[in-house]
Motif scaffolding. Structure first.
Motif, PDB file in Angstrom:
ATOM      1  N   CYS A 117      37.024  42.699  44.014  1.00  0.00           N
ATOM      2  CA  CYS A 117      35.830  42.010  44.536  1.00  0.00           C
ATOM      3  C   CYS A 117      35.693  40.605  43.976  1.00  0.00           C
ATOM      4  O   CYS A 117      36.258  40.268  42.937  1.00  0.00           O
ATOM      5  CB  CYS A 117      34.567  42.805  44.229  1.00  0.00           C
ATOM      6  SG  CYS A 117      33.989  42.666  42.520  1.00  0.00           S
ATOM      7  N   HIS A 118      34.925  39.773  44.669  1.00  0.00           N
ATOM      8  CA  HIS A 118      34.599  38.443  44.159  1.00  0.00           C
ATOM      9  C   HIS A 118      33.594  38.610  43.011  1.00  0.00           C
ATOM     10  O   HIS A 118      32.566  39.260  43.189  1.00  0.00           O
ATOM     11  CB  HIS A 118      33.987  37.590  45.269  1.00  0.00           C
ATOM     12  CG  HIS A 118      33.975  36.118  44.939  1.00  0.00           C
ATOM     13  ND1 HIS A 118      33.312  35.602  43.848  1.00  0.00           N
ATOM     14  CD2 HIS A 118      34.575  35.062  45.534  1.00  0.00           C
ATOM     15  CE1 HIS A 118      33.484  34.293  43.803  1.00  0.00           C
ATOM     16  NE2 HIS A 118      34.254  33.943  44.814  1.00  0.00           N
ATOM     17  N   PRO A 144      38.993  37.475  52.180  1.00  0.00           N
ATOM     18  CA  PRO A 144      37.720  37.450  51.452  1.00  0.00           C
ATOM     19  C   PRO A 144      36.774  38.536  51.972  1.00  0.00           C
ATOM     20  O   PRO A 144      36.788  38.868  53.159  1.00  0.00           O
ATOM     21  CB  PRO A 144      37.172  36.057  51.752  1.00  0.00           C
ATOM     22  CG  PRO A 144      38.370  35.237  52.092  1.00  0.00           C
ATOM     23  CD  PRO A 144      39.318  36.165  52.771  1.00  0.00           C
ATOM     24  N   GLU A 145      35.951  39.040  51.057  1.00  0.00           N
ATOM     25  CA  GLU A 145      35.091  40.188  51.394  1.00  0.00           C
ATOM     26  C   GLU A 145      34.153  39.941  52.575  1.00  0.00           C
ATOM     27  O   GLU A 145      33.797  40.875  53.283  1.00  0.00           O
ATOM     28  CB  GLU A 145      34.261  40.568  50.169  1.00  0.00           C
ATOM     29  CG  GLU A 145      35.073  41.179  49.038  1.00  0.00           C
ATOM     30  CD  GLU A 145      34.338  41.109  47.716  1.00  0.00           C
ATOM     31  OE1 GLU A 145      34.123  39.985  47.221  1.00  0.00           O
ATOM     32  OE2 GLU A 145      33.960  42.166  47.193  1.00  0.00           O
ATOM     33  N   THR A 186      30.774  32.217  47.535  1.00  0.00           N
ATOM     34  CA  THR A 186      31.629  33.350  47.893  1.00  0.00           C
ATOM     35  C   THR A 186      32.078  33.309  49.364  1.00  0.00           C
ATOM     36  O   THR A 186      33.041  33.956  49.723  1.00  0.00           O
ATOM     37  CB  THR A 186      30.917  34.691  47.652  1.00  0.00           C
ATOM     38  OG1 THR A 186      29.685  34.691  48.374  1.00  0.00           O
ATOM     39  CG2 THR A 186      30.624  34.893  46.167  1.00  0.00           C
ATOM     40  N   PRO A 241      34.192  35.960  36.234  1.00  0.00           N
ATOM     41  CA  PRO A 241      34.524  34.884  37.178  1.00  0.00           C
ATOM     42  C   PRO A 241      35.550  33.916  36.589  1.00  0.00           C
ATOM     43  O   PRO A 241      36.249  33.236  37.335  1.00  0.00           O
ATOM     44  CB  PRO A 241      33.196  34.166  37.407  1.00  0.00           C
ATOM     45  CG  PRO A 241      32.204  34.768  36.509  1.00  0.00           C
ATOM     46  CD  PRO A 241      32.831  35.861  35.713  1.00  0.00           C
TER      47      PRO A 241
END
Lengths: 576, 576
Positions: A44-45, B548-549, B407, A78
């Motif tokens: 995940c980000h 990307p999510e 994000t 991060p």
């Protein structure tokens, strides 16, 4: 401690649940890493809704055990992209323990652009909107909370760096004197900022003392433990007198004090910024040479550094900060470095990462070597104001390297390498390379055995024995980080057999268990493996357990040694 | 082509060697990737001395085969960290071929801070210091070389972005009309900048024509091939008339035109920036609607876009650029986008990455959506001047996301996602995820079959068949990229059986071989596996083959579909 508080920032709901049986024996890093590994999708980000920010006091936190008041924070970092645990002093951990909170899990992310604060008390946890303190520094938050809720309320907060989700942002925890301690490394402040939480208050009002299963047995063990802390020359003498900054002269002498962004191992101006000099300055000016970061600390390695007129400037003024803004940036003026320390506390940015950032900024030609006022200008006017240059700097040394196309960038897994040169202190190089959290000296402080000759003597300049040393220390550290004990207890633990026994006995007395030393090792091993598995699922491989290439090609004076481990030798680390 | 020119920028020496037998059957991407995989340590810093920059013409380059003049460039990419190949038009590739140069390998790095140029000719390769053109844009370089060496000399150069080692920097190649073509993606311009080479000239004076083993057989096959190119509706009609920008209306209709940084699949202003409108504007203003990027191009998808007074602005004005500054940034003014295209050519920065950069910059609030003059100001005043904001922008969309803590950043392996929404054109999503070079539509252009119905018909909205489609296309593309043929030959190749046969026959006639279509597939497979192995050694795993999510959680109108592939489904890609 049996409750888990859960805060969902997506739908702004909270819940309290009983700690599940599988986590009952865990605390501190053991628990935060277990929760992150179980609940956060590894890919995940880190700033997105799927990351979680977890706080947990240690297993011994809240008891009368000396130096047991550390708070753990965990999340996907991060800065590094790995799992991350960072622990800090301050008063919050002991309040968590008294409130019977085993962990606070913050998940989700608000969809609307608003800020919040969390209030923990014996009545549970509340989410409230916050507007007044948004954009303000950490000291303003502390002041406002103290004015509103009194000085005993715990405060956990982020500064502007965290609000801007800078990868070097830290999380501040107020200590009993209203000073700030930090969950420094890994950019956890950015995760808190991404959750849109400006600060958390912890109100211990009406909370009972922590229950101890066998109080007599605990008392005896705690006494033995405290005696060991006071008897050991490092924790009982060196640290209380000079603070961690005692290390400037030690590392300079050893040729392991990274100077001018890791060009040299010794700094000409070392005397001007050493612990001994700092002690004299503080004494002369009427500051305090001793200060603890939490109630029950008997090492007192902190201090109150004051300016020439005797006005308070900063506390928790650590060797790594002084090394980083000092030798690393060729700044030999302690007052300039102290001002930086204060500014970083207020902005809410990690002092070690910032030190490496400034070294790389000088490498990039953004400001000249040795420019003390210059680094403070960058902190105040650029990072502190979120300008484009501030965004580059505030996102870590690796980002500065990217922005200016540099290769002499001392980072591992995106995190700045701290205050010990891996070429001339090879054991710490193994820790930097293999730690589950990027370059981090505290993950396995091989400096102890390489340089301070604590826990044995492994030649810092030779490769032999370093992998085993780092592995054993990383395992032990993971366990210590789970107890809530300050990592400095490791000095007596490594040299005085009774100290380790006393910790095990305190754990047994606290919970009514019958653990042995082997159980503690097993706990540490299990934590490391859990963290490593998370990283592997996030896409990390052995290829990431590497130091930057320049360490292998540039010999560092005075020993003129390079980083000479082969990949295969480093990769032996994970064979356990 | 039998010679390999090697330039060592560390000790400023050059050498010429015969091409070793193992590389004899390779050209273009096949050769650059083989050399990078064999000689570059996968974990090295892309901007350090251990990376190498390799140029190679294709196997058919220099022959009269239509559209065979593409030049390959390869290195470890600073943008993605993966292996990277990027090919471009221009006249250099054909000059390489005539000079009998199979590859130019640039290695090492100067220790002193000086700039150089390389001069290739029949007498070999020379390294010379360069000062006058340092800091100048690509057009100034072209002008200076033309003035000094005439218009037939090939030019390969970098602009200020490359000099500053920005991760979005490209490498420009002059075309026969003195316009610029680009090795666009992956930041290869930063690698050339790190080698301190401002430009390379290629002098074909005195070089003979490329030898062909069986000229008659070649002629017949080349005629069949050219006919197929002219017969196919895409390469023979659509592209020559409207350029690649014919796709704006096609993708808008399909709901796959990413709009407002990938929020929507259709753009209100599509008509104002479409290929049809552009064709009308150019015709009205007296520009040219057809133009080739290299001698022998019969598709002529380029053009000469002129301003309202008929003054030349830009060529090679592609769909992806117009999409990216247009729909993606909500800009509906073609003149503003054309100005951006010109600026990017001069600064030397990839137009696709820049488009994604600007979308993310608008997401960050750096400038408002739809601000055409604003993006040109950022290009000119920030990126073009290397300001701190310019350093953030010039280092790619992912870096902008980091700097501003965002994000919603459409990148894979750090490279900006181009002009086709992976949710509504799912086949291209598989290519973005799995390509050995980060998000890259040209690596396996599933849009052909998903949307244009070339080479079959696979429903763009369904998952079925997309992995196989992308895999087959990626294999075929790796082979085509080795021939020196423009990728657009794939349209007839996919639909007209004689076209593929003709390519194989041309290869056989050129080298006196007896290859079959299976050999071509085997070549493509081998290239992909070589590249993938490099990436794995560099630390990439399946966990990096992810979008990307936000693509999985935000449905994209008008079809309101999400990216719904499971990790396991994507990972099937590499099972061959």
């Amino acid at each position: 401690m049996n409750k888990i508080y859960r805060v969902n920032m997506t739908d702004l709901t909270t819940s309290v649940e009983d700690c599940p049986a599988e986590w009952a024996g865990l605390g501190g890093r053991g628990l935060t890493s277990a929760i992150v590994a179980a609940e956060v999708p590894p890919a995940c980000h880190p700033l997105g809704p799927n990351n979680k920010l977890v706080f947990s006091p240690g297993l011994l936190t809240g008891t009368p055990a000396a130096n047991s008041g550390r708070l753990s924070a965990g999340a996907k970092s991060p800065l590094t992209g790995t799992i991350k645990e960072s622990n800090a002093g301050g008063s919050a951990a002991q309040l968590f323990a008294r409130l019977d909170i085993k962990a606070l899990i913050i998940e989700g992310q608000p969809t609307e652009d608003a800020w919040y604060k969390l209030a923990l008390s014996k009545d549970g946890v509340k989410i409230e909107k916050e507007t007044a303190l948004v954009g303000k520094g950490n000291f303003a938050v502390v002041e406002a909370v103290q004015a509103q809720k009194g000085k005993k309320t715990g405060v956990i907060s982020i500064g502007p760096a965290g609000e801007w989700r800078m990868k070097a942002a830290n999380i501040s925890v107020m200590d009993p004197d209203g000073k700030l301690r930090s969950h420094g490394r890994g950019g956890l402040g950015a995760v808190m900022g991404a959750k849109k939480i400006k600060y958390i208050t912890v109100d211990g009002e009406g909370a009972p003392a922590v229950k101890i299963a066998d109080p007599e047995k605990f008392k005896t063990a705690a006494r033995t433990f405290a005696k060991a802390l006071l008897d050991h020359p490092v924790s009982g003498e060196g640290l209380p007198t000079y603070g961690t900054n005692i290390l400037i002269n030690v590392l300079n002498e050893a040729g392991g004090l990274p100077t001018k962004n890791f060009r040299y191992g010794q700094f000409e101006g070392h005397d001007k910024i050493s612990g001994e000099t700092m002690h004299d300055i503080i004494t002369e000016r009427g500051g305090k040479t001793k200060h603890g970061c939490h109630a029950g600390c008997i090492i007192q390695c902190s201090q109150e550094y004051v300016d020439a007129s005797g006005v308070y400037v900063t506390s928790g003024f650590e060797y790594e900060t002084i090394w980083g803004f000092g030798a690393n940036c060729c700044i030999d003026n302690l007052d300039h470095i102290a001002e930086a320390d204060h500014l970083m506390d207020d902005i809410g940015i990690d002092s070690i990462e910032s030190a490496v950032i400034m070294g790389v900024a000088m490498e990039a030609g953004i400001l000249p070597w040795g420019d003390g006022p210059g680094v403070n200008r960058l902190l105040r006017e650029e990072i502190g104001k979120g300008t484009p240059l501030g965004r580059i700097l505030g996102n870590g040394a690796a980002e500065v390297g990217v922005a200016y196309g540099l290769t002499r960038v001392p980072v591992v897994k995106g995190q700045g390498i701290p205050a010990y040169d891996p070429r001339s202190v090879k054991g710490i190089g193994i820790t930097y390379a293999t730690s589950t959290m990027g370059a981090d000296h505290t993950a396995g402080y091989s400096v102890a055995t390489n340089i301070l000759k604590v826990g044995g003597d492994v030649d810092p300049l030779k490769k032999e024995g370093q992998v085993e040393l780092s592995r054993n220390l990383q395992i032990a550290t993971a366990a210590v980080d789970s107890t809530g004990l300050c990592l400095f207890v490791a000095f007596p633990v490594l040299d005085i057999p009774e100290a380790l026994t006393a910790i095990v006995e305190m754990l047994n007395a606290r919970f009514g268990l019958s653990l042995t030393g082997d159980d503690v090792t097993a706990l540490g091993t299990s934590i490391l493996k859990t963290e490593h598995a998370f990283n592997q699922a996030a896409g990390f491989t052995n290829a990431h357990d590497r130091l930057p290439e320049f360490f292998a090609t540039e010999p560092v004076p005075p020993h003129n040694v390079v980083w000479d481990f082969t990949d295969a030798e480093i990769d032996e680390f994970w064979n356990f």
